[in-house]
Design an enzyme around this catalytic site. Structure first.
Site, mmCIF file in Angstrom:
data_model
loop_
_atom_site.group_PDB
_atom_site.id
_atom_site.type_symbol
_atom_site.label_atom_id
_atom_site.label_comp_id
_atom_site.label_asym_id
_atom_site.label_seq_id
_atom_site.Cartn_x
_atom_site.Cartn_y
_atom_site.Cartn_z
ATOM 1 N N CYS A 1 0.844 -1.183 0.000
ATOM 2 C CA CYS A 1 0.000 0.000 0.000
ATOM 3 C C CYS A 1 0.886 1.242 0.000
ATOM 4 C CB CYS A 1 -0.939 0.093 1.190
ATOM 5 S SG CYS A 1 -2.101 -1.259 1.278
ATOM 6 N N ARG B 1 3.964 -0.451 -4.795
ATOM 7 C CA ARG B 1 3.643 -0.915 -3.441
ATOM 8 C C ARG B 1 2.299 -1.634 -3.364
ATOM 9 N NH1 ARG B 1 6.904 1.567 0.448
ATOM 10 N NH2 ARG B 1 5.398 0.975 2.027
ATOM 11 N N TRP C 1 -2.814 -2.733 -1.738
ATOM 12 C CA TRP C 1 -2.524 -4.159 -1.868
ATOM 13 C C TRP C 1 -3.431 -4.818 -0.838
ATOM 14 C CZ3 TRP C 1 -0.721 -8.239 1.141
ATOM 15 C CH2 TRP C 1 -0.284 -9.367 0.434
ATOM 16 N N ASN D 1 -1.656 2.266 5.666
ATOM 17 C CA ASN D 1 -0.783 1.185 5.221
ATOM 18 C C ASN D 1 -0.448 0.348 6.449
ATOM 19 O OD1 ASN D 1 1.226 -0.438 4.104
ATOM 20 N ND2 ASN D 1 2.801 1.140 4.295
ATOM 21 N N GLY D 2 -0.814 -0.920 6.443
ATOM 22 C CA GLY D 2 -0.555 -1.779 7.597
ATOM 23 C C GLY D 2 -1.745 -2.683 7.840
ATOM 24 N N GLU E 1 17.214 -18.410 -6.799
ATOM 25 C CA GLU E 1 16.851 -17.058 -7.232
ATOM 26 C C GLU E 1 16.262 -17.098 -8.651
ATOM 27 O OE1 GLU E 1 16.284 -14.396 -5.943
ATOM 28 O OE2 GLU E 1 16.434 -12.880 -7.484
ATOM 29 N N LYS F 1 12.454 -15.911 -9.623
ATOM 30 C CA LYS F 1 12.155 -14.925 -10.682
ATOM 31 C C LYS F 1 11.122 -15.484 -11.650
ATOM 32 C CE LYS F 1 13.412 -12.156 -9.252
ATOM 33 N NZ LYS F 1 14.214 -11.861 -8.104
ATOM 34 N N GLU G 1 7.634 -15.682 -10.047
ATOM 35 C CA GLU G 1 7.067 -14.365 -9.763
ATOM 36 C C GLU G 1 6.443 -13.709 -10.978
ATOM 37 O OE1 GLU G 1 10.510 -12.271 -8.030
ATOM 38 O OE2 GLU G 1 9.046 -11.332 -6.736
ATOM 39 N N HIS H 1 17.241 -37.876 -4.578
ATOM 40 C CA HIS H 1 16.522 -38.182 -3.341
ATOM 41 C C HIS H 1 15.035 -37.860 -3.456
ATOM 42 C CE1 HIS H 1 20.265 -39.168 -1.414
ATOM 43 N NE2 HIS H 1 20.776 -38.015 -1.847
ATOM 44 N N LYS I 1 5.866 -4.814 -3.972
ATOM 45 C CA LYS I 1 7.320 -4.687 -3.863
ATOM 46 C C LYS I 1 7.794 -4.765 -2.411
ATOM 47 C CE LYS I 1 11.418 -3.748 -5.459
ATOM 48 N NZ LYS I 1 12.082 -4.878 -6.104
HETATM 49 C C1 AGP Z 1 12.016 -10.566 -5.099
HETATM 50 O O1 AGP Z 1 11.954 -10.648 -6.470
HETATM 51 C C2 AGP Z 1 10.765 -10.433 -4.396
HETATM 52 N N1 AGP Z 1 9.903 -9.481 -4.936
HETATM 53 C C3 AGP Z 1 10.743 -10.621 -2.901
HETATM 54 O O2 AGP Z 1 11.069 -11.946 -2.671
HETATM 55 C C4 AGP Z 1 11.644 -9.720 -2.030
HETATM 56 O O3 AGP Z 1 12.977 -10.019 -2.256
HETATM 57 C C5 AGP Z 1 11.265 -9.938 -0.554
HETATM 58 O O4 AGP Z 1 9.944 -9.542 -0.349
HETATM 59 C C6 AGP Z 1 12.178 -9.220 0.397
HETATM 60 O O5 AGP Z 1 12.137 -7.843 0.220
HETATM 61 P P1 AGP Z 1 13.231 -6.898 0.846
HETATM 62 O O6 AGP Z 1 14.516 -7.239 0.224
HETATM 63 O O7 AGP Z 1 12.771 -5.510 0.526
HETATM 64 O O8 AGP Z 1 13.244 -7.163 2.327
#
Ligand code: AGP
Length: 615
Positions: free
Chosen positions: A2, A27, A77, A102-103, A487, A491, A494, A510, A610
């Site tokens: 948010c 956000r 959000w 926001n929260g 990672e 990606k 996501e 395994h 984000k």
């Molecule tokens: C990464 O592509 C993500 N959007 C997400 O995993 C992100 O890295 C995670 O939410 C942590 O965020 P931060 O680094 O701002 O703490």
């Protein structure tokens, strides 16, 4: 999670709110809304489901234009209540109070029950609406807005960044925060509030960062702040180093694409003034770092998502190179267990935003458990909550990262962690000058090596169609490349919504090998290191089960070519530190191009935000 923006201005506030919402959209992008106090001191509210663009079009289509000198706005959000117009913020109570939030308010159902008894009507399913009613309720016995807000927030359990306006107090915004970020922008033409400075960069570079529990009265020419005990306090006005242009997309199609291509510069900026000649300046981690690192016997890393993956790479480096025991855990688990934290632990949090709720809470938990630990944060956001709570800090200087999928933040975190590995190793006498020189030289080569790797974008784009109609993919790597595989898989899921898993290649037999058939493309990362021969055997195991494979290799790796296998040589002669950073690049490009093939929203993938400032 948010985004909030608001302001009291000499001019019409609506363009400021819209511009701010557009910049904060990373956000949250489920719905958005704006409220202003018009000339006749009445609320004028407009909300819509979907992106800010939809709200903008709705505004354009309106005959009587929305206008005023004071207003607040929000991009959402969703947590409580589906994305819908009636759940979008701002929320209004009795035409008297309006809030953006926001929260999360955990006790909203209890408050709601009482408010229903008091005759309040609810128009949304959100947890936020109770805040507006609680303030209105308090205004019945209070003759000013700030004390009503102070009173109301006392009954809230949970986290909040709040912007509040009232038709009875048409000259002011009340801003307060607990557990969610909020700052005030100061300018000649008025004063503003926002969740993130990037919302206000075109108006001002001067910011006051509210402390936990602070509450502020924001007037057109004055800001007064009270701390959580109600005492008037002066918070410093800080100048932002960010430039408005840094948050523009320029000639790129997507922010993610821009941020992938910005990595050479981002890494230069991370290294800038942190190394001199062949050595790392330990003071880059704080004035006290040199003295304090000497006493460290173990490292505990805490992070989420991509930042966690960066920490996983660092675990290998810190144990292997600096020779210090190192553990890593995701913040959302760590914060809720009862971990043992011994003295002489370096407690390292990694977070791009510096605001991730789980990471922040894990840090608070750690400080409560043992006050003798040394806390260090690696973040990309100056003045973030995590930065401010940590004793030592390192800013990655990657510049604002807008794409939800983290790219340049990850590689600059790795650079920061490489510098930390050397700083720790040196402080403990476990690294000699030659080793330090080699690693520093490797780091200096990174911008050039990344630029070369990025030139392979076309070749990688060609491979993306292989994933278009697939439901699952598997990423394999060994050692630090396992973290890079994780990672890569993160990606892909996501932004292209393909189920992707990453495995340490030796773990395949395994269990996960049972998954493999011609419908699961497999991506392997094959640097020319001491584990290469083992990885080659794992590649054979996979290949003989019929899957399509992409192998990103070192020129020297010489992985044997087989039918339905693409071998993509990436580079050569990489070291333990440079290899994971370089092999990240093709994986970023691959997921980017797969998302393009699938036509998903690259920068704002579904269900994500984000900065995850709620649990
Ligand atoms: C990464 O592509 C993500 N959007 C997400 O995993 C992100 O890295 C995670 O939410 C942590 O965020 P931060 O680094 O701002 O703490």
């Amino acid at each position: 999670m948010c985004g909030i923006v608001g302001g009291v201005s000499k001019k019409n506030i609506v363009p400021v709110l819209l511009d701010g919402l557009n910049r904060l959209e990373y956000r949250g992008y489920d719905s958005a809304g704006i409220i202003v106090l018009s000339e006749d001191k009445k609320f004028d509210l407009i909300r819509s489901v979907g992106k800010v663009e939809v709200l903008e079009n709705k505004l354009k289509a309106r005959k009587n234009k929305i206008k005023g000198n004071i207003g607040i706005a929000h991009t959402r959000w969703a947590t409580h209540g589906e994305p819908a117009s009636h759940n979008a913020h701002p929320h209004v109570s009795k035409n008297s109070v309006s809030v953006v939030h926001n929260g999360i308010i955990e006790n909203y159902l209890d408050l709601k029950e009482n408010q229903l008894d008091q005759g309040y009507k609810f128009l949304s399913e959100t947890d936020t609406e109770v805040i507006a009613h609680e303030i209105d309720l308090s205004m019945r016995s209070n003759n000013n807005l700030i004390s009503s807000v102070q009173n109301a927030v006392k009954s809230l359990k949970g986290s909040y960044g709040l912007g509040v306006i009232s038709s009875k107090y048409p000259d002011q915004i009340i801003a307060t925060r607990k557990g969610s970020p909020l700052l005030i922008g100061i300018s000649k033409n008025g004063n503003y509030i926002a969740s993130d400075q990037i919302a206000l960069l075109s108006l001002t570079k001067k910011f006051i960062f509210l402390e936990e529990g602070d509450i502020a009265i924001v007037l057109i020419d004055k800001v007064t702040i009270y701390d959580s005990n109600g005492n008037e306090v002066v918070r410093p006005i800080k100048s932002s180093k960010l430039k408005a242009g840094q948050v523009d997309i320029g000639s790129y199609k997507h922010f993610m694409q821009k941020e992938i291509f910005e990595q050479p510069q981002a890494i230069r900026d991370t290294l800038e003034s942190r190394i001199s000649f062949n050595s790392v300046n330990i003071s880059a981690f704080g004035d006290q770092a040199k003295k304090k690192f000497k006493d460290i016997f173990r490292v505990q890393i805490i992070a989420c998502g991509t930042s966690y993956n960066a920490g996983l790479v660092a675990k290998y480096w810190i144990e292997d190179i600096a020779k210090i025991p190192c553990n890593i855990e995701v913040a959302s688990e760590y914060r809720y267990r009862r971990p043992i934290l011994l003295d002489k632990t370096l407690f390292l949090t990694i977070s791009q935003s510096g605001e991730t709720a789980d990471t922040l809470e894990a840090l608070k938990t750690a400080i409560k458990i043992n006050k003798n630990i040394l806390t260090l944060s690696i973040t990309n956001t100056a003045e973030s909550s995590i930065t401010r709570l940590s004793e030592l800090n390192f800013l990655t200087n990657a510049g604002p990262e807008i794409g939800v999928a983290s790219t340049k933040a990850f590689t600059t975190q790795l650079v920061a962690l490489a510098l930390l590995t050397i700083a720790l190793g040196k402080s403990k006498g476990n690294i000699n000058e030659t080793q330090e020189k080699d690693i520093v030289n490797g780091l200096k080569r990174l911008p050039g090596l990344i630029t070369e790797t990025l030139q392979q974008a076309k070749q990688i784009k060609r491979l993306a169609f292989r994933f278009k109609n697939k439901n699952s993919a598997l990423f394999l790597g060994r050692g630090t490349m396992h973290a890079i595989a994780l990672e890569g898989a993160l990606k892909l899921k996501e932004i292209s919504y393909i189920h992707a898993e990453a495995y340490a290649a030796g773990e395949l037999k395994h269990g996960p090998i049972a998954l493999i058939d011609e419908n699961i493309p497999v991506v392997a990362i094959a640097p020319n290191d001491e584990l290469l021969e083992k990885l080659k055997s794992n590649i054979q195991e996979v290949k003989s089960r019929g899957s399509y494979m992409i192998v990103f290799e070192d020129f020297g790796s010489k992985v044997e070519s087989m039918p339905t296998m693409e071998i993509v040589p990436i580079t050569s002669n990489l070291g333990r530190i440079t290899a994971p950073i370089i092999f990240t690049i093709p994986l970023q490009l691959l997921s980017y191009f797969v998302a393009i093939e699938k036509g998903t929203n690259v920068d704002k993938p579904r269900n994500l935000a984000k900065s995850v400032t709620v649990e």
